[in-house]
Design a protein around this motif. Structure first.
Motif, PDB file in Angstrom:
ATOM      1  N   PRO A 234      67.881  46.763  51.989  1.00 11.71           N
ATOM      2  CA  PRO A 234      66.439  47.383  52.453  1.00 11.71           C
ATOM      3  C   PRO A 234      65.373  46.493  51.901  1.00 11.71           C
ATOM      4  N   THR A 235      64.252  46.898  52.720  1.00 13.34           N
ATOM      5  CA  THR A 235      63.068  45.844  52.252  1.00 13.34           C
ATOM      6  C   THR A 235      62.229  46.346  51.172  1.00 13.34           C
ATOM      7  N   LEU A 236      61.909  45.206  50.058  1.00 13.59           N
ATOM      8  CA  LEU A 236      62.219  46.082  48.763  1.00 13.59           C
ATOM      9  C   LEU A 236      60.682  44.972  48.419  1.00 13.59           C
ATOM     10  N   GLY A 237      59.086  45.807  47.873  1.00 11.53           N
ATOM     11  CA  GLY A 237      57.807  45.415  47.520  1.00 11.53           C
ATOM     12  C   GLY A 237      57.989  45.127  46.234  1.00 11.53           C
ATOM     13  N   PHE A 238      57.323  44.635  45.071  1.00  7.62           N
ATOM     14  CA  PHE A 238      56.197  46.044  43.835  1.00  7.62           C
ATOM     15  C   PHE A 238      54.819  44.430  43.347  1.00  7.62           C
ATOM     16  N   ASP A 239      54.114  46.026  43.522  1.00  2.22           N
ATOM     17  CA  ASP A 239      52.591  45.253  43.143  1.00  2.22           C
ATOM     18  C   ASP A 239      52.383  44.901  42.244  1.00  2.22           C
ATOM     19  N   LEU A 240      50.823  44.278  42.256  1.00  2.00           N
ATOM     20  CA  LEU A 240      50.745  44.086  40.437  1.00  2.00           C
ATOM     21  C   LEU A 240      48.804  44.925  40.226  1.00  2.00           C
ATOM     22  N   HIS A 241      48.773  44.728  41.784  1.00  2.00           N
ATOM     23  CA  HIS A 241      47.616  45.360  42.043  1.00  2.00           C
ATOM     24  C   HIS A 241      46.538  44.966  40.953  1.00  2.00           C
ATOM     25  N   TRP A 242      46.360  42.840  41.806  1.00  2.00           N
ATOM     26  CA  TRP A 242      45.707  41.912  41.008  1.00  2.00           C
ATOM     27  C   TRP A 242      44.681  41.416  39.234  1.00  2.00           C
ATOM     28  N   ASN A 243      46.287  41.629  38.738  1.00  2.00           N
ATOM     29  CA  ASN A 243      45.895  42.671  36.933  1.00  2.00           C
ATOM     30  C   ASN A 243      46.119  41.584  36.707  1.00  2.00           C
ATOM     31  N   PHE A 244      46.995  40.191  37.579  1.00  5.24           N
ATOM     32  CA  PHE A 244      47.233  38.852  36.184  1.00  5.24           C
ATOM     33  C   PHE A 244      46.424  37.916  36.096  1.00  5.24           C
ATOM     34  N   SER A 245      46.867  36.597  35.314  1.00  9.55           N
ATOM     35  CA  SER A 245      46.949  35.875  35.165  1.00  9.55           C
ATOM     36  C   SER A 245      47.106  35.378  36.025  1.00  9.55           C
ATOM     37  N   VAL A 246      46.932  34.353  36.257  1.00  6.74           N
ATOM     38  CA  VAL A 246      47.832  32.994  36.953  1.00  6.74           C
ATOM     39  C   VAL A 246      49.377  32.930  36.475  1.00  6.74           C
ATOM     40  N   GLU A 247      49.376  32.495  35.468  1.00  8.69           N
ATOM     41  CA  GLU A 247      49.968  31.995  34.501  1.00  8.69           C
ATOM     42  C   GLU A 247      51.370  33.340  34.191  1.00  8.69           C
ATOM     43  N   THR A 248      50.842  34.300  34.066  1.00 11.52           N
ATOM     44  CA  THR A 248      51.369  35.800  33.591  1.00 11.52           C
ATOM     45  C   THR A 248      52.140  35.828  35.080  1.00 11.52           C
ATOM     46  N   ALA A 249      51.405  35.801  36.341  1.00 15.55           N
ATOM     47  CA  ALA A 249      51.947  35.937  37.556  1.00 15.55           C
ATOM     48  C   ALA A 249      53.263  35.476  37.939  1.00 15.55           C
ATOM     49  N   THR A 250      52.406  33.889  37.315  1.00 14.74           N
ATOM     50  CA  THR A 250      54.203  33.391  37.746  1.00 14.74           C
ATOM     51  C   THR A 250      54.903  33.086  37.041  1.00 14.74           C
ATOM     52  N   LYS A 251      55.479  33.333  36.475  1.00 14.47           N
ATOM     53  CA  LYS A 251      55.756  33.604  35.046  1.00 14.47           C
ATOM     54  C   LYS A 251      56.797  35.076  35.629  1.00 14.47           C
ATOM     55  N   ILE A 252      56.176  36.055  36.071  1.00 13.00           N
ATOM     56  CA  ILE A 252      56.812  37.442  36.951  1.00 13.00           C
ATOM     57  C   ILE A 252      57.628  36.508  38.423  1.00 13.00           C
ATOM     58  N   ALA A 253      56.430  36.089  38.683  1.00 16.92           N
ATOM     59  CA  ALA A 253      57.384  35.434  40.081  1.00 16.92           C
ATOM     60  C   ALA A 253      58.693  34.525  40.050  1.00 16.92           C
ATOM     61  N   GLN A 254      58.755  34.085  39.331  1.00 16.49           N
ATOM     62  CA  GLN A 254      59.948  32.783  38.917  1.00 16.49           C
ATOM     63  C   GLN A 254      60.848  33.629  38.175  1.00 16.49           C
ATOM     64  N   GLU A 255      60.574  35.015  37.714  1.00 16.67           N
ATOM     65  CA  GLU A 255      61.602  35.650  36.830  1.00 16.67           C
ATOM     66  C   GLU A 255      62.480  36.678  38.167  1.00 16.67           C
ATOM     67  N   VAL A 256      61.813  37.564  39.018  1.00 19.44           N
ATOM     68  CA  VAL A 256      62.782  37.879  39.679  1.00 19.44           C
ATOM     69  C   VAL A 256      62.647  37.409  40.703  1.00 19.44           C
ATOM     70  N   GLU A 257      62.818  35.924  40.924  1.00 20.03           N
ATOM     71  CA  GLU A 257      62.996  35.335  42.400  1.00 20.03           C
ATOM     72  C   GLU A 257      64.582  35.276  42.665  1.00 20.03           C
ATOM     73  N   GLU A 258      65.481  35.662  41.716  1.00 15.91           N
ATOM     74  CA  GLU A 258      67.358  36.182  41.489  1.00 15.91           C
ATOM     75  C   GLU A 258      67.466  37.303  43.130  1.00 15.91           C
ATOM     76  N   TYR A 259      66.203  38.457  42.537  1.00 15.43           N
ATOM     77  CA  TYR A 259      66.596  39.439  43.091  1.00 15.43           C
ATOM     78  C   TYR A 259      65.422  39.500  44.618  1.00 15.43           C
ATOM     79  N   ASP A 260      65.451  38.493  44.963  1.00 15.33           N
ATOM     80  CA  ASP A 260      65.123  38.577  46.649  1.00 15.33           C
ATOM     81  C   ASP A 260      64.252  39.311  46.815  1.00 15.33           C
TER      82      ASP A 260
END
Length: 421
Positions: A234-260
């Protein structure tokens, strides 16, 4: 005069001194069957999970069009625009869009809720054009690439914190609750879905836009749980609603990479293409953004600076169907696919289906009303609008939606009165 008529006269007087760039036309040559004038424009607000602003444009040909504007004070801008549109031919859609934007120039004409009003009226004009010509809107826009449009369900999980018995938000928004909700959605026939990932699970100084390590891990655990439950098809996305700093957003994005994931949505505030680019270049997780932008000019730096992987214009906000096609054309030039933002009623949703069918790079359309049990009932047809996670592109003239007045009357916002259908 009543207060309302004084207001309308004031606006009409203002329109009379429109200045040098006057895009009104009253004496164009036209075949008799297309010599039509706008006679009135009306709005009504329906209380769904958002306040849906429905727009009706009436003509002297006994034909009307329905549109929808993005939720909010768009109706006030529609009222402002009415004196400048009555008497105009509704078939001159592109000119009237520029005319409306010019009229709104002192009110931030190319941005925000003013363009939401333009969008709602423009969609109604296409509905009129289709009804006058006997053609579906997609045909008027140049034809279709596909017979159906994939819908992705915007989903929610966990309990309302105000009603929860647990004192720990991590228990309220547990990964298991997301996995369970995802399974339910897939079992309903959807093969594309999205969840909010910006739920608050800790006391924090939210003004900094930063998350602690445990809070980030909680979000990663949610993503892991959903993928383990529904798999990777299934196509799967998650929404952060423009809430985070570049630092935090980058950490989240990198750590969920393995879940494609198919996308991580709006990780940082919407104004800056540069900050989006920083996140994009830091991760293999696709970054989606664009619902807060209007008209193609706003989107251009995000394309030229490679600041997003997928673009998500909101068709009820960005300027309408033609403006969406302009955005889509530029996106296609930069090899960027489109998954439009959509939180509307069946009117806005079906208008979005028509235009998504006409561009090569639109692969999914949002549906945000799974928790509104009467959403389908707004459509007067017996057949469900959404079937097996897709919407068939209509063949009826115009947008192809007939509203059920009884359902709408039951859910009108306080003080609203439904126009005649």
């Amino acid at each position: 005069m009543t207060d309302d008529s004084k207001y309308r006269q004031l606006v009409a007087d203002m329109m009379g001194g429109i200045g040098w760039r006057d895009l009104r036309k009253t004496d164009q040559r036209r075949a008799p069957e297309r010599d039509v004038e706008i006679t009135n424009i009306k709005t009504v607000v329906v209380e769904g999970n958002f306040p849906w602003v429905l727009v009706k444009v009436e003509t002297d040909a006994d034909v009307y069009g329905l549109g929808e504007a993005f939720p909010g004070p768009a109706g006030e801008y529609v009222e402002f625009l009415k004196p400048g549109l009555v008497g105009q031919n509704p078939l001159d859609i592109d000119r009237l869009v520029e005319h409306m934007t010019q009229l709104l120039s002192g009110l931030g004409g190319s941005t925000g809720y003013s363009q939401a009003a333009v969008s709602g009226i423009e969609i109604a004009l296409w509905d009129i054009a289709g009804k006058l010509t006997g053609l579906p809107v997609y045909q008027l826009l140049g034809g279709k690439y596909r017979d159906e449009v994939q819908i992705y369900a915007d989903c929610h999980a966990g309990e309302n914190l105000a009603e929860a018995t647990s004192v720990d938000p991590r228990d309220v928004y547990s990964p298991d609750s997301y996995a369970q909700a995802a399974r339910e959605v897939v079992n309903e026939g959807f093969d594309a879905l999205k969840f909010d990932l910006d739920v608050k699970v800790e006391e924090a100084d939210t003004a900094t836009r930063r998350l602690s390590r445990p809070a980030i891990q909680h979000k990663v655990d949610i993503v892991r749980a959903v993928r383990e439950e529904i798999g990777y098809e299934p196509t799967l996305g998650f929404d952060l609603h423009w809430n985070f700093s570049v630092e935090t957003a980058t950490k989240i994005a990198q750590e969920v990479e393995e879940y494609d994931l198919d996308w991580l949505e709006d990780p940082v505030p919407p104004e800056s293409a540069e900050t989006h680019h920083k996140v994009v270049e830091s991760t293999s997780t696709p970054i989606l953004a664009g619902e807060n932008l209007t008209r193609v000019e706003d989107f251009l730096p995000f394309f030229t600076q490679q600041a997003l992987d997928i673009v998500a214009p909101d068709i009820q906000k960005c300027g309408g169907l033609l403006e969406f096609r302009k955005i889509a054309a530029v996106a296609d030039a930069f090899d960027v696919p489109i998954a439009p933002h959509n939180i509307s009623s069946p009117i806005g949703t079906m208008a979005s289906v028509h235009v998504c069918a006409t561009v090569p790079n639109a692969f999914a359309l949002e549906w945000h009303a799974r928790e509104v049990p009467w959403w389908e009932d707004m459509h007067a047809e017996d057949e469900d609008v959404i079937q097996d996670g897709v919407i068939q592109v209509p063949e009826k003239p115009g947008i192809g939606v007939m509203l059920d007045p009884d359902t709408i009357e039951e859910h009108l916002a306080s003080g609203e009165e439904l126009f005649e259908l």
